[in-house]
Design a protein around this motif. Structure first.
Motif, PDB file in Angstrom:
ATOM      1  N   ASN A   1      12.195 -21.323  -4.818  1.00 27.68           N
ATOM      2  CA  ASN A   1      12.904 -20.492  -4.154  1.00 27.68           C
ATOM      3  C   ASN A   1      12.939 -19.208  -4.830  1.00 27.68           C
ATOM      4  O   ASN A   1      13.072 -18.865  -5.941  1.00 27.68           O
ATOM      5  CB  ASN A   1      14.214 -21.094  -3.915  1.00 27.68           C
ATOM      6  N   PRO A   2      12.310 -18.062  -4.071  1.00 25.60           N
ATOM      7  CA  PRO A   2      12.195 -16.824  -4.618  1.00 25.60           C
ATOM      8  C   PRO A   2      13.583 -16.462  -4.973  1.00 25.60           C
ATOM      9  O   PRO A   2      13.692 -15.316  -5.981  1.00 25.60           O
ATOM     10  CB  PRO A   2      11.711 -16.043  -3.413  1.00 25.60           C
TER      11      PRO A   2
ATOM     12  N   GLU B   1       5.354  -6.481   4.368  1.00 22.17           N
ATOM     13  CA  GLU B   1       4.782  -6.936   3.112  1.00 22.17           C
ATOM     14  C   GLU B   1       4.431  -5.282   2.643  1.00 22.17           C
ATOM     15  O   GLU B   1       3.992  -5.095   1.398  1.00 22.17           O
ATOM     16  CB  GLU B   1       3.950  -7.756   2.967  1.00 22.17           C
TER      17      GLU B   1
ATOM     18  N   LYS C   1       6.910  -3.379   0.854  1.00 19.52           N
ATOM     19  CA  LYS C   1       7.255  -3.909  -0.379  1.00 19.52           C
ATOM     20  C   LYS C   1       6.373  -3.750  -1.274  1.00 19.52           C
ATOM     21  O   LYS C   1       6.908  -3.435  -2.530  1.00 19.52           O
ATOM     22  CB  LYS C   1       7.673  -5.650  -0.227  1.00 19.52           C
TER      23      LYS C   1
ATOM     24  N   ASP D   1       3.349 -13.898  -9.811  1.00 19.34           N
ATOM     25  CA  ASP D   1       4.308 -14.361  -8.658  1.00 19.34           C
ATOM     26  C   ASP D   1       3.938 -13.998  -7.302  1.00 19.34           C
ATOM     27  O   ASP D   1       3.467 -13.026  -7.147  1.00 19.34           O
ATOM     28  CB  ASP D   1       5.649 -13.766  -8.843  1.00 19.34           C
ATOM     29  N   LYS D   2       4.089 -14.820  -6.279  1.00 19.40           N
ATOM     30  CA  LYS D   2       3.524 -14.632  -4.955  1.00 19.40           C
ATOM     31  C   LYS D   2       4.802 -13.997  -4.104  1.00 19.40           C
ATOM     32  O   LYS D   2       4.105 -13.415  -3.033  1.00 19.40           O
ATOM     33  CB  LYS D   2       3.317 -16.176  -4.363  1.00 19.40           C
ATOM     34  N   SER D   3       5.974 -13.684  -4.557  1.00 19.83           N
ATOM     35  CA  SER D   3       6.788 -12.714  -3.944  1.00 19.83           C
ATOM     36  C   SER D   3       6.687 -11.554  -4.333  1.00 19.83           C
ATOM     37  O   SER D   3       7.315 -11.330  -5.710  1.00 19.83           O
ATOM     38  CB  SER D   3       7.930 -13.605  -3.914  1.00 19.83           C
ATOM     39  N   ASN D   4       6.690 -10.643  -3.488  1.00 19.89           N
ATOM     40  CA  ASN D   4       6.918  -9.199  -3.865  1.00 19.89           C
ATOM     41  C   ASN D   4       8.335  -8.778  -4.188  1.00 19.89           C
ATOM     42  O   ASN D   4       8.626  -7.838  -5.094  1.00 19.89           O
ATOM     43  CB  ASN D   4       6.261  -7.963  -2.686  1.00 19.89           C
ATOM     44  N   ASP D   5       9.278  -9.374  -3.301  1.00 17.12           N
ATOM     45  CA  ASP D   5      10.640  -9.387  -4.012  1.00 17.12           C
ATOM     46  C   ASP D   5      10.983  -9.783  -5.470  1.00 17.12           C
ATOM     47  O   ASP D   5      11.432  -8.929  -6.085  1.00 17.12           O
ATOM     48  CB  ASP D   5      11.550 -10.249  -3.183  1.00 17.12           C
TER      49      ASP D   5
END
Length: 687
Positions: free
Chosen positions: A589-590, A667, A670, A619-623
């Motif tokens: 979970n991001p 995206e 982001k 990490d795959k999440s830009n957040d």
């Protein structure tokens, strides 16, 4: 679930009316009762019809309703209760309305019963009308029900009022208090079948099945025709001996035959079918409960739970959100939503519904335990300890719960209490759960000074119970390291990696410490390089290795190794605390990874840089990556080793896609935010 069923069942019990002002009414009712006992049902019905024909009034119609209900002619009974509620005035009329409300609660929607009970109290707020209102409220708003039941007791502390109070307490999950209130009702009226049945429900919910069975049998003995009495007897039989499933389902179906419209009884039938793995039949019973009361949140909750158990977590969560919004006063609905959010690892989102659940169900061990887990997983460890304590108080025999409590105590520095709690857990008769020993090993190794030998023994016992317990193997590696048993530490690390390759980053870092302390510098560098590549490097360790590798002929190695031992000793407790943080940074979970990043920066400082650098690129999440860049920037020059990566991202052009829409466009935005965060970090860390 025992609490839920017991509360739902108890809410259906109705008080018997007081003796009539007209002796003829009492005589006719007594005669009809005797005829029912002898199996002369038609004659009993005729007796009561003659009564209402000759003496129409609220009391006569209420007594007629009772006989018709015992004869299983529910529609006719409802009509009689309704007729009685229309006649008379003052207290007699109000109490007839209260009896009608109780009937409505037993046979259909709580909303209709609640409306009728409120009307009764408006006509005359007597102990009987207030008790009826409390029982109706218990299905939809238990906290309000307790307030009303207290008013009923204050208005006249009779058996009916105390039984209603027991119902409200039971619906709140306060099982021991409910049992005490039911016992008070029995003291005032030893022949009150409803009080014995409510006591049975409270005892079963409190885990005292044998006592509950005795009370349930007494309730049925006093009122053999009570559908609710047979249903609660069913739950008591099953709780006392699951092998007596046939007896339990027989009693439950007897209750359902006598009153097929009762949502509570259908719930019990469903739970007993479920206990035997007959999920389709259980679901059919739950649906019947909803047919009787479409807003019955307990039935909707179990159906949603069944949806989850079939593997549809997302669908179940969607329905749980709808239910929680539709039933804000239902503790069960809020608890279900919180539980499903936990299962989705949406810990932050789970906090609010679980906080509501503990307010609505203050006696529920599950509600407090789930909230404790949500707090624990969102870094609110002190709050988690308080909730674990309440959960343990409500369910002291739950060893797994106490094991988590012990771990949380250690994490807030209450080491002595943590050790005592966990020693009690592992000393429980027949205890064979690896978690208790793993947590005990964690506490022994993280206290100051570390109790290494006891930690080793605890971890070894955990691995004996479960040879695939990778966390125990890794913990054992750290204890060996702290005890300067470097070869054993390396072996334990290799065992942990064989069990779970996901622990390889942490294991490689641990082996790097061990190799370095054992003067195996080449192996130390190889292990640290592997850890670095997986985002588990250690800045202090890297600096010490640099010193040794740059020193001529390893002349500085002894001094560096002395620093290694000193640094590792200082880090021992922090390392134990950082393990949960490391797990967060690798969570699916991001949101949890972001929490892990923030906690890692706060707890580890410069030592967090290798992990953060790895996450910045991988990490795959830009957040998450944006939060990582901000975290690196907050460390200032201490994050200098991340400068090449920060600068590369900061200067990497973002090429707009003119065809981008929706998520793709978001995206792009982001990625622009990520670049800005990296530029800001470069300005702070790379000057």
């Amino acid at each position: 679930m025992k609490r839920l069923l017991a509360a739902a069942l108890a809410a259906s019990f109705s008080a018997m009316p007081a003796a009539g002002a007209d002796p003829k009414v009492d005589e006719a009712y007594a005669k009809a009762q005797d005829q029912l006992v002898k199996g002369k049902t038609e004659e009993a019905v005729k007796t009561m019809q003659k009564l209402v024909d000759s003496r129409p009034g609220p009391e006569a119609y209420v007594f007629q309703g009772l006989i018709l209900e015992r004869a299983s002619t529910l529609d006719e009974a409802g009509a009689a209760y309704g007729k009685g509620a229309e006649l008379g005035s003052g207290a007699p009329k109000a109490e007839a309305m209260a009896m009608h409300a109780s009937y409505l609660l037993r046979t259909g929607p709580a909303k209709a019963a609640l409306a009728r009970a409120e009307q009764a109290v408006q006509v005359a707020a007597t102990p009987a009308t207030l008790a009826a209102l409390a029982r109706a409220q218990a299905r939809v708003n238990p906290a309000k029900a307790l307030e009303t039941a207290d008013k009923a007791v204050a208005a006249g502390a009779n058996a009916d009022a105390h039984q209603a109070r027991a119902v409200a307490l039971l619906a709140l999950g306060r099982n021991d208090d409910a049992a005490a209130a039911a016992r008070k009702a029995i003291e005032l009226d030893a022949r009150a079948a409803r009080a014995h049945a409510t006591l049975a429900a409270a005892l079963v919910a409190a885990g005292k099945a044998a006592e509950g069975l005795t009370s349930a049998r007494k309730a049925v003995e006093l009122d053999p025709n009570s559908p609710e009495g047979h249903a609660i007897l069913a739950t008591a039989i099953l709780a006392s001996d699951p092998k007596l499933w046939n007896d339990a389902i027989g009693e439950a179906q007897d209750g359902a035959f006598k009153n097929p419209k009762s949502p509570e009884i259908q719930m019990i039938v469903g739970k007993i079918f479920e206990a035997d793995g007959r999920f389709d039949q259980a679901a059919a019973a739950y649906r019947k409960a909803l047919e009787s009361d479409p807003e019955f949140s307990s039935a909707r909750s179990v159906l949603i739970n069944a949806q989850f158990r079939k593997g549809d977590l997302d669908g179940a969560l969607t329905e749980a959100k709808k239910l929680a919004a539709a039933a804000p006063s239902s503790g069960d609905a809020q608890l279900l939503l919180g539980e499903l959010l936990l299962r989705k690892n949406e810990f932050d989102a789970a906090v609010a519904p679980l906080e509501k659940a503990v307010q609505l169900l203050p006696g529920s061990a599950n509600a407090h335990a789930y909230l404790a887990r949500a707090y624990h997983s969102t870094g609110k460890v002190k709050e988690a300890v308080a909730e674990y304590a309440k959960a343990v108080q409500s369910d002291p025999s739950n060893a797994d719960l106490r094991s988590n409590y012990g771990l949380a105590l250690s994490q807030v520095g209450q080491d002595a209490q943590a050790v005592e709690e966990l020693k009690k857990v592992v000393a429980s008769p027949g205890y064979k759960n690896t978690a208790g020993y793993t947590n005990l090993g964690f506490v022994y190794r993280s206290i100051e000074p570390p109790r290494n030998e006891e930690a080793i023994a605890a971890y070894k016992k955990a691995l004996e119970l479960d040879p695939k317990n990778a966390q125990a193997a890794l913990g054992l590696a750290w204890v060996y390291l702290n005890a300067k048993r470097y070869v054993d530490s390396i072996a334990a690390c290799k065992q942990a990696m064989q069990i779970d390759t996901g622990l390889s980053p942490a294991c490689n870092q641990t082996m790097a410490w061990a190799y370095l302390s054992n003067k195996q510098f080449k192996e130390a560098r190889e292990a640290l390089t592997a850890a670095d590549k997986a985002g588990a490097g250690n800045a202090k360790l890297d600096a010490l290795l640099d010193r040794i590798e740059k020193a001529p002929s390893g002349a500085d190695s002894d001094a560096a190794i002395a620093e290694v031992d000193q640094a590792r000793a200082a880090q021992a407790r922090q390392q134990a605390q950082l393990e949960q943080i490391e797990r967060d940074t690798r969570d699916a979970n991001p949101a949890n990874r972001i929490r892990g990043v923030r906690t890692l920066v706060a707890k580890a400082g410069a030592d967090a840089v290798p992990t953060l650098t790895w996450m910045l690129y991988n990490d795959k999440s830009n957040d998450v990556r944006i939060d990582v860049a901000r975290g690196l920037g907050s460390l200032g020059p201490a994050a200098r080793k991340a400068c090449p990566q920060l600068q590369a991202i900061a200067t990497d052009p973002v090429v707009p896609n003119p065809m981008a829409t929706g998520p793709e466009l978001q995206e792009e935005v982001k990625r622009g935010d990520l670049q800005k965060a990296c530029r800001d970090a470069v300005a702070k860390a790379c000057r």
